[in-house]
Enzyme design. Structure first.
Site, mmCIF file in Angstrom:
data_model
loop_
_atom_site.group_PDB
_atom_site.id
_atom_site.type_symbol
_atom_site.label_atom_id
_atom_site.label_comp_id
_atom_site.label_asym_id
_atom_site.label_seq_id
_atom_site.Cartn_x
_atom_site.Cartn_y
_atom_site.Cartn_z
ATOM 1 N N LYS A 112 -8.635 -18.287 29.072
ATOM 2 C CA LYS A 112 -7.409 -18.739 28.444
ATOM 3 C C LYS A 112 -7.021 -20.146 28.900
ATOM 4 C CE LYS A 112 -6.470 -15.208 25.786
ATOM 5 N NZ LYS A 112 -5.472 -14.173 26.006
ATOM 6 N N ARG A 143 -10.319 -7.302 29.513
ATOM 7 C CA ARG A 143 -10.969 -7.795 28.294
ATOM 8 C C ARG A 143 -11.513 -9.192 28.573
ATOM 9 N NH1 ARG A 143 -9.766 -10.762 23.638
ATOM 10 N NH2 ARG A 143 -10.715 -9.943 21.724
#
Length: 276
Positions: free
Chosen positions: A221, A255
């Site tokens: 991210k 994840r």
């Protein structure tokens, strides 16, 4: 960590708690933020799924629409044309648990029919509440993610998590979804600035008050890039650090794109938890 059996479709279940579980990301899209276009072809997607399983993934999460900021929306038909052949091809692999990353009830229903066990909704049922009925009717596992997109957030990041996710759970329960099917995701990176993401990590233990298992998706991210100075394809180490930290604070499912690196970090965290 408390043991929990996550109820999934097709009569399956997955034990959460004693050891971290890894959900490998499989984007069959041309425009995902770090791996767009790599696994558009069915053969390459299936090969990547099996590779991630060998590396230690417990779940393969198949997505047909990019959720990156500014990502181009696709039709339900296009999404289904991307994901359903991959799910059908993998459904015969007995050791692979499959997840469909979608907010559309129609896609979710077709994916579960094709062999998916879990529905992963990045809008937490706030976009299309009918998806909850699919989970109720099929017994599929349901991931409900928090997002800050398209709404006003509360000033306190954890208060906002509670307000949003409690409503998500209410929608699911009203449709007949059992708590044993539900896992919650705080939605790292979804309309959250770097400081907010770090605060959620620091206060992650408070989310245990929601009373349901927690999944996290920090992989590659932007906030990890902000902290490390690394581009998206070079954030495996930063992601693994967040995985270990969040495991110690109570997360159950991770994840990730880089399965092997995160598996190693989580094995260390699990050993620490077992020793403590």
């Amino acid at each position: 960590m408390k043991r929990h059996i996550w109820q999934l479709a097709h009569g399956c279940g997955l034990e959460l708690g004693p050891r971290a579980r890894i959900m490998g990301i499989l984007n069959v899209t041309p425009d995902s933020f770090s791996d767009g276009g790599r696994y558009e072809a069915i053969d390459s997607a299936v090969a990547r799924a099996r590779e991630m399983r060998e590396e230690g993934a417990d779940i393969i999460d198949v997505g047909g629409e990019s959720t990156r900021p500014g990502g181009e929306a696709v039709s339900a038909a296009e999404e289904q044309a991307r994901v359903l052949p991959v799910i059908e091809a993998l459904a015969g692999d007995e050791d692979i648990i499959l997840s469909i990353d979608t907010y559309r009830a129609e896609t979710a229903g077709l994916a579960v029919e094709a062999g998916a066990h879990i529905v992963n909704d990045v809008w937490g049922l706030h976009k299309e509440a009918g998806l909850a009925r699919v989970a109720a009717e099929t017994g599929a596992g349901l991931v409900l993610m928090h997002t800050g997109r398209e709404r006003e957030k509360l000033p306190d990041v954890i208060s906002d998590q509670f307000a949003f996710l409690r409503r998500s759970v209410e929608i699911a329960r009203e449709a007949g979804v059992g708590d044993a099917q539900i896992v919650l995701d705080p939605g790292f990176g979804f309309a959250k600035d770097p400081a907010e993401n770090v605060e959620i990590m620091a206060r992650f233990g408070e989310l245990g008050g929601l009373g349901l298992p927690l999944l996290v998706g920090t992989s590659r991210k932007r906030f990890i890039g902000h902290l490390t100075g690394r581009e998206a394809g070079s954030r495996a180490a930063g992601t693994a650090a967040t995985s270990a930290l969040l495991r110690m604070r109570g997360a159950s499912v991770f994840r990730v794109h880089d399965v092997a690196e995160n598996r190693d970090a989580l094995l260390v965290a699990d050993a620490m938890l077992a020793a403590g």
